[in-house]
Design a protein around this motif. Structure first.
Motif, short mmCIF file in Angstrom:
data_model
loop_
_atom_site.label_atom_id
_atom_site.label_comp_id
_atom_site.label_asym_id
_atom_site.label_seq_id
_atom_site.Cartn_x
_atom_site.Cartn_y
_atom_site.Cartn_z
N GLY A 6 0.83 -1.19 0.00
CA GLY A 6 0.00 0.00 0.00
C GLY A 6 0.87 1.24 0.00
N ASN A 7 0.64 2.16 -0.95
CA ASN A 7 1.43 3.37 -1.09
C ASN A 7 0.79 4.48 -0.27
OD1 ASN A 7 3.08 5.43 -1.92
ND2 ASN A 7 2.69 5.19 -4.10
N LYS A 8 1.42 4.87 0.85
CA LYS A 8 0.81 5.79 1.82
C LYS A 8 1.73 6.98 2.10
CE LYS A 8 -2.53 2.81 2.32
NZ LYS A 8 -3.92 3.10 1.89
N ALA A 9 1.82 7.90 1.16
CA ALA A 9 2.65 9.11 1.33
C ALA A 9 4.09 8.71 1.66
CB ALA A 9 2.05 10.02 2.40
N VAL A 13 2.78 0.15 3.29
CA VAL A 13 2.17 -0.79 4.23
C VAL A 13 2.11 -2.14 3.54
CG1 VAL A 13 0.17 -1.33 5.66
CG2 VAL A 13 0.81 1.04 5.29
N LEU A 14 2.72 -3.15 4.15
CA LEU A 14 2.86 -4.47 3.54
C LEU A 14 1.93 -5.46 4.20
CD1 LEU A 14 6.77 -4.64 3.37
CD2 LEU A 14 5.18 -3.52 1.80
N VAL A 32 4.58 -1.41 8.55
CA VAL A 32 4.72 -0.04 8.03
C VAL A 32 6.21 0.25 7.85
CG1 VAL A 32 4.27 2.41 8.40
CG2 VAL A 32 2.59 0.70 9.13
N VAL A 33 6.58 0.60 6.61
CA VAL A 33 7.98 0.82 6.26
C VAL A 33 8.14 2.23 5.69
CG1 VAL A 33 9.90 0.01 4.83
CG2 VAL A 33 8.25 -1.63 5.75
N LEU A 34 9.15 2.94 6.17
CA LEU A 34 9.45 4.27 5.64
C LEU A 34 10.08 4.14 4.26
CD1 LEU A 34 9.60 7.35 6.37
CD2 LEU A 34 11.97 6.90 7.07
N SER A 104 -1.73 9.11 9.07
CA SER A 104 -1.07 10.30 8.53
C SER A 104 -1.27 10.47 7.03
CB SER A 104 0.43 10.26 8.84
OG SER A 104 1.03 9.11 8.28
N HIS A 105 -1.94 9.50 6.39
CA HIS A 105 -2.19 9.58 4.96
C HIS A 105 -3.55 10.25 4.75
CE1 HIS A 105 -1.82 8.72 0.79
NE2 HIS A 105 -2.78 7.81 0.75
N PRO A 106 -3.59 11.47 4.20
CA PRO A 106 -4.84 12.24 4.14
C PRO A 106 -6.00 11.49 3.48
CG PRO A 106 -2.99 13.64 3.59
CD PRO A 106 -2.44 12.25 3.67
N GLU A 107 -5.72 10.77 2.41
CA GLU A 107 -6.80 10.05 1.73
C GLU A 107 -7.40 8.97 2.63
OE1 GLU A 107 -5.71 8.60 -2.10
OE2 GLU A 107 -4.90 10.52 -2.77
N ASP A 108 -6.55 8.28 3.40
CA ASP A 108 -7.06 7.27 4.31
C ASP A 108 -7.89 7.90 5.42
OD1 ASP A 108 -5.83 5.30 2.88
OD2 ASP A 108 -4.24 4.90 4.33
N PHE A 109 -7.40 9.02 5.95
CA PHE A 109 -8.09 9.62 7.09
C PHE A 109 -9.47 10.14 6.71
CE2 PHE A 109 -8.67 12.47 10.74
CZ PHE A 109 -8.20 11.66 11.76
#
Length: 259
Positions: A6-9, A13-14, A32-34, A104-109
């Motif tokens: 998942g591409n989250k800013a 997320v794996l 969650v990986v930076l 912290s991902h605006p679209e998710d929130f």
């Protein structure tokens, strides 16, 4: 290796793919990986949240060996997994995630989700109301805390009363050592954080005794899911589910359970 990304800013997320089981995707259950900005000497330093690795039901071929006579026996809760982490090292600024959504991902929130009960709800803001009640300090910032979010908006099969809603601390992992806290340590941590904990029971290994315990637990939670057995020596976990719960769960759309 059948790993969804998942591409989250700033993060990936794996997650493991449903139905695909191997030694690689079993490690990623909402990891969650930076995203790296350049060459990285140690890729493990990119991990920002490391919840549970995947564990299986009793009788499945992939299940890790668990000595049920030397195990912790805990209530298997039926809600939404929430991982809380501290990417900035500041206990006053926790971030949180489910297996697919990051706060912290605006679209998710902003996502409006439809629950199993047909209710449309801004899901992450509802979780945030409960995360904001937790008391974190500097000693928490190197940990991933794994909670189960119990609420009418995260209802799956088990039926919880409003007074049972909240965040239940299921696990905690130190991101430097990767060590998980024991159940006794989790009890103490939950008290400090002002979080709830799943019920703990005196472990029983006999099939008939476990079946009786299903009924005991269901007195407080109709359609009770089952138990988690955690080996005191190895830390391996195994799920033992009530067959009546499994039958009802299979009749539902499973898409909501992996948020």
């Amino acid at each position: 290796q059948r790993i969804f990304v998942g591409n989250k800013a700033n993060y990936w997320v794996l997650n493991y793919a449903q139905g695909a089981r191997n030694e690689f995707n079993g490690l990623v259950r909402g990891l969650v990986v930076l995203k790296p900005q350049g060459p990285i000497a140690d890729p493990l330093q990119l991990i920002r949240s490391f919840p549970f690795t995947r564990f299986f039901n009793q009788g499945e071929k992939e299940v890790a060996p668990v000595n049920m006579q030397n195990a912790e026996m805990l209530e298997k809760m039926d809600g939404t997994m929430v991982g809380v982490f501290f990417p900035h090292g500041d206990p006053s600024k926790p971030e949180f995630h489910t297996r697919k959504l990051v706060s912290s991902h605006p679209e998710d929130f902003k996502k409006i989700l439809t629950t199993f009960t047909g209710v449309k709800v801004p899901f992450l803001p509802k979780i945030k109301q409960f995360v904001d009640t937790l008391i974190f300090t500097q000693q928490d910032v190197n940990y991933t805390y794994v909670f189960e979010f119990i609420h009418e908006v995260s209802k799956v099969v088990s039926k919880y009363a409003p007074e049972q809603y909240g965040l239940y601390l299921l696990g905690a992992r130190n991101l430097e050592t990767h060590r998980e806290l024991s159940e006794d340590e989790l009890d103490k941590t939950a008290l400090r954080l002002r979080a709830k904990r799943p019920r703990r029971f005196d472990a029983v290994a006999d099939k008939e005794d476990i079946e009786k315990m299903f009924d005991v637990a269901a007195a407080n939670v109709p359609d009770f899911e089952g138990f988690i057995f955690r080996d005191k020596t190895t830390g391996h976990r195994m799920k033992v589910k009530d067959p009546r719960y499994v039958e009802k769960h299979h009749k539902l759309d499973n898409s909501y359970t992996t948020l």
